[in-house]
Motif scaffolding. Sequence first.
Motif, PDB file in Angstrom:
ATOM      1  N   PRO B 201       0.818  -1.212   0.000  1.00 39.37           N
ATOM      2  CA  PRO B 201       0.000   0.000   0.000  1.00 39.37           C
ATOM      3  C   PRO B 201       0.857   1.270   0.000  1.00 39.37           C
ATOM      4  O   PRO B 201       1.997   1.247   0.455  1.00 39.37           O
ATOM      5  CB  PRO B 201      -0.789  -0.108   1.303  1.00 39.37           C
ATOM      6  N   TYR B 202       0.307   2.334  -0.518  1.00 37.47           N
ATOM      7  CA  TYR B 202       0.948   3.647  -0.482  1.00 37.47           C
ATOM      8  C   TYR B 202       0.163   4.549   0.455  1.00 37.47           C
ATOM      9  O   TYR B 202      -1.053   4.425   0.592  1.00 37.47           O
ATOM     10  CB  TYR B 202       0.986   4.261  -1.878  1.00 37.47           C
ATOM     11  N   THR B 203       0.900   5.481   1.087  1.00 36.44           N
ATOM     12  CA  THR B 203       0.268   6.442   2.000  1.00 36.44           C
ATOM     13  C   THR B 203       0.246   7.812   1.330  1.00 36.44           C
ATOM     14  O   THR B 203       1.226   8.222   0.709  1.00 36.44           O
ATOM     15  CB  THR B 203       1.084   6.516   3.315  1.00 36.44           C
ATOM     16  N   ILE B 204      -0.891   8.506   1.448  1.00 35.26           N
ATOM     17  CA  ILE B 204      -1.010   9.848   0.876  1.00 35.26           C
ATOM     18  C   ILE B 204      -0.130  10.790   1.719  1.00 35.26           C
ATOM     19  O   ILE B 204      -0.321  10.893   2.927  1.00 35.26           O
ATOM     20  CB  ILE B 204      -2.470  10.371   0.927  1.00 35.26           C
ATOM     21  N   SER B 205       0.813  11.464   1.065  1.00 36.84           N
ATOM     22  CA  SER B 205       1.748  12.327   1.790  1.00 36.84           C
ATOM     23  C   SER B 205       1.101  13.663   2.142  1.00 36.84           C
ATOM     24  O   SER B 205       0.134  14.088   1.505  1.00 36.84           O
ATOM     25  CB  SER B 205       3.005  12.535   0.940  1.00 36.84           C
ATOM     26  N   PRO B 206       1.658  14.350   3.156  1.00 35.04           N
ATOM     27  CA  PRO B 206       1.118  15.674   3.495  1.00 35.04           C
ATOM     28  C   PRO B 206       1.293  16.685   2.358  1.00 35.04           C
ATOM     29  O   PRO B 206       0.584  17.681   2.314  1.00 35.04           O
ATOM     30  CB  PRO B 206       1.931  16.097   4.723  1.00 35.04           C
ATOM     31  N   GLN B 207       2.259  16.437   1.447  1.00 32.90           N
ATOM     32  CA  GLN B 207       2.423  17.357   0.308  1.00 32.90           C
ATOM     33  C   GLN B 207       1.458  16.967  -0.808  1.00 32.90           C
ATOM     34  O   GLN B 207       1.861  16.690  -1.932  1.00 32.90           O
ATOM     35  CB  GLN B 207       3.857  17.321  -0.243  1.00 32.90           C
ATOM     36  N   SER B 208       0.197  16.919  -0.485  1.00 31.81           N
ATOM     37  CA  SER B 208      -0.807  16.551  -1.479  1.00 31.81           C
ATOM     38  C   SER B 208      -1.857  17.639  -1.501  1.00 31.81           C
ATOM     39  O   SER B 208      -2.192  18.187  -0.463  1.00 31.81           O
ATOM     40  CB  SER B 208      -1.452  15.221  -1.104  1.00 31.81           C
ATOM     41  N   ASP B 209      -2.331  17.952  -2.686  1.00 33.41           N
ATOM     42  CA  ASP B 209      -3.375  18.967  -2.777  1.00 33.41           C
ATOM     43  C   ASP B 209      -4.269  18.672  -3.974  1.00 33.41           C
ATOM     44  O   ASP B 209      -4.233  17.570  -4.515  1.00 33.41           O
ATOM     45  CB  ASP B 209      -2.759  20.373  -2.857  1.00 33.41           C
ATOM     46  N   ARG B 210      -5.056  19.661  -4.381  1.00 34.26           N
ATOM     47  CA  ARG B 210      -5.978  19.445  -5.498  1.00 34.26           C
ATOM     48  C   ARG B 210      -5.256  19.203  -6.815  1.00 34.26           C
ATOM     49  O   ARG B 210      -5.824  18.693  -7.765  1.00 34.26           O
ATOM     50  CB  ARG B 210      -6.928  20.640  -5.635  1.00 34.26           C
ATOM     51  N   MET B 211      -3.975  19.586  -6.897  1.00 35.51           N
ATOM     52  CA  MET B 211      -3.235  19.388  -8.131  1.00 35.51           C
ATOM     53  C   MET B 211      -2.715  17.955  -8.229  1.00 35.51           C
ATOM     54  O   MET B 211      -2.759  17.337  -9.300  1.00 35.51           O
ATOM     55  CB  MET B 211      -2.077  20.370  -8.183  1.00 35.51           C
ATOM     56  N   GLY B 212      -2.212  17.432  -7.121  1.00 35.85           N
ATOM     57  CA  GLY B 212      -1.689  16.076  -7.167  1.00 35.85           C
ATOM     58  C   GLY B 212      -1.457  15.509  -5.785  1.00 35.85           C
ATOM     59  O   GLY B 212      -1.318  16.260  -4.817  1.00 35.85           O
ATOM     60  N   TYR B 213      -1.451  14.174  -5.704  1.00 36.88           N
ATOM     61  CA  TYR B 213      -1.156  13.473  -4.457  1.00 36.88           C
ATOM     62  C   TYR B 213       0.227  12.859  -4.590  1.00 36.88           C
ATOM     63  O   TYR B 213       0.485  12.092  -5.525  1.00 36.88           O
ATOM     64  CB  TYR B 213      -2.150  12.326  -4.233  1.00 36.88           C
ATOM     65  N   ARG B 214       1.097  13.176  -3.660  1.00 32.14           N
ATOM     66  CA  ARG B 214       2.375  12.474  -3.597  1.00 32.14           C
ATOM     67  C   ARG B 214       2.169  11.252  -2.735  1.00 32.14           C
ATOM     68  O   ARG B 214       1.499  11.323  -1.703  1.00 32.14           O
ATOM     69  CB  ARG B 214       3.445  13.362  -2.969  1.00 32.14           C
ATOM     70  N   LEU B 215       2.744  10.132  -3.152  1.00 29.56           N
ATOM     71  CA  LEU B 215       2.527   8.888  -2.428  1.00 29.56           C
ATOM     72  C   LEU B 215       3.807   8.427  -1.744  1.00 29.56           C
ATOM     73  O   LEU B 215       4.884   8.456  -2.340  1.00 29.56           O
ATOM     74  CB  LEU B 215       2.045   7.804  -3.393  1.00 29.56           C
ATOM     75  N   GLN B 216       3.683   8.028  -0.479  1.00 31.38           N
ATOM     76  CA  GLN B 216       4.823   7.489   0.253  1.00 31.38           C
ATOM     77  C   GLN B 216       4.682   5.987   0.324  1.00 31.38           C
ATOM     78  O   GLN B 216       3.613   5.474   0.608  1.00 31.38           O
ATOM     79  CB  GLN B 216       4.854   8.073   1.669  1.00 31.38           C
ATOM     80  N   GLY B 217       5.799   5.305   0.077  1.00 31.45           N
ATOM     81  CA  GLY B 217       5.777   3.849   0.091  1.00 31.45           C
ATOM     82  C   GLY B 217       6.983   3.372  -0.681  1.00 31.45           C
ATOM     83  O   GLY B 217       8.013   4.059  -0.694  1.00 31.45           O
ATOM     84  N   THR B 218       6.840   2.222  -1.343  1.00 27.16           N
ATOM     85  CA  THR B 218       7.965   1.695  -2.104  1.00 27.16           C
ATOM     86  C   THR B 218       8.374   2.660  -3.211  1.00 27.16           C
ATOM     87  O   THR B 218       7.530   3.094  -3.999  1.00 27.16           O
ATOM     88  CB  THR B 218       7.557   0.357  -2.750  1.00 27.16           C
TER      89      THR B 218
END
Lengths: 220, 319
Positions: B201-218
Amino acid sequence: MHSFWLSETCWILRLEEAADTEQRLRQIETAIQQEFSEEIVETVSTTQSIGVYIKPCISTKKLEELPELWRQLANRKVVEQEVVRNVIQIPVVYGGEEGPDLEIVAEHAGLTPQEVIELHTSVIYPVRMIGFAPGFPYLSGLPEAIHAPRKTTPRSSIPAGSVGIAGGQTGVYSISTPGGWQIIGRTTTELFLPDQQPPSLAQAGDAIQFVAVERGEEDA
Amino acid sequence: MLEVIHPGPFTTIQDLGRSGFQRYGVSVTGAMDPQASSLANLIVGNEPQDAVLEITFTGAKFQFHQPTLFAVTGADMLIQLDGIELKGGRPISVSGGEVLHFVNLRAGCRGYLAVHGGLEVPEVMGSRSTFLRAGIGGLEGRALRKGDKIPYAPCGQDKQALADWHVPTDLWWKKEKVRVLKGPEVNRFDSEQLDKFTSEPYTISPQSDRMGYRLQGTLLKSQDATELVSEPVTFGTIQVPSGGEPIVLMADRQTTGGYPRIGQVIQVDLPILAQKKPGDRVQFEFVSLEEARKLAAAFRQWQQDIKTSIEVRRRQDAQ
């Protein structure tokens, strides 16, 4: 020529880079817009590709048929036309507060700042596409002597009107946004015109020429 | 008129987006969860594309100054009208003066508030959606602030009545699994990388907004580092920059992009992502284009059925 679906309703056609790519893309895009206005929402062209956004209500059967029709259309012979470009002159204050990276670009090129300005204003740049931000023109033809790498750490905010260089590209930040291009000057000319149709000063197929001016002379 | 007593952390006006101008670099924008915004509109008798409020997280407070009918959909939130708890997914009439408070968030991320007739801000390029980066659309091209007043046409229903029907508002997003199509540059990743992409699974990073979601994980390693030329990207395109952290492009995405596209979130699963907040997890699974289109067609049919039954109920309510 290569084509594929990006999403359920966005189809992309990519051409090989060739001397007539720009002209070929324009003609394919115009033909798709004119002949398939019932089926499509819009098209977006980049330097080598066209993205076609199809209405979500179009039946799956029709969706499966459209690419073949578009590939046929893309294979039509390019009509040889003399390229007449609408040349847009953009006054730029180079260096100083407006162009904080002019010295860096000059140093990288082994030139004086004045020589960088002369080279940057010596070319009429074809607008290859509008993208990244509203009204942001991607320009080709930057003299090789002033190619410069992007900043290692992007600035968190670049003022609207900033004229920049990134690798072999030059362009104008049409809105204030974060970015990593080397900023060599700034213009007061607005490139994003939300109240006008079209809302972009430059269109793909136009050309831009930069003109060096002193601060305060932008509107002269 | 709707007055903003408290805007909450981030509230904007959105509709179904500004299409037709991507060739000029203008982002489509629009509701992050278009299913939820369309449904809120249908419940109050609007067209799906009418302008609504998109309320992120919680804490927002609004006062209605004229009679209207409103509905709330989207995230699972505790909402109160003049201190009395209300359920979403149904039409609620107000006579003017009432305060609607988004008290807390149980699940999801974004709530939608529709009023009868839609929010009457000016259209810019055919849409009322706020395009924050360009400062256009919505209310002065920005997020709402305390004291803002948003016009709507009073609808004349002055009876404070609660309808005895409601529609489910969380069926399509309360999930962790997000289905994706293989992206144009999927071959830049070997089978081991693709296994990782879909098995962990990936975690939605705090640097995410309406433009894009950064994903934390592998982190994903591309086996081909050749620079790509910029090509069109769309809502749900998953890009992998050289750092290896995938980014999912969302409603305010740019029109073109130059990073490898490993996948594309299927249309019907976009709301799952839209309703995820930083810290929430997602799990990707590849599906075929054929399957995605079947699901999209079934979803459109379901929306049509809901629309029909809402219309029937609204006619009964009017009698």
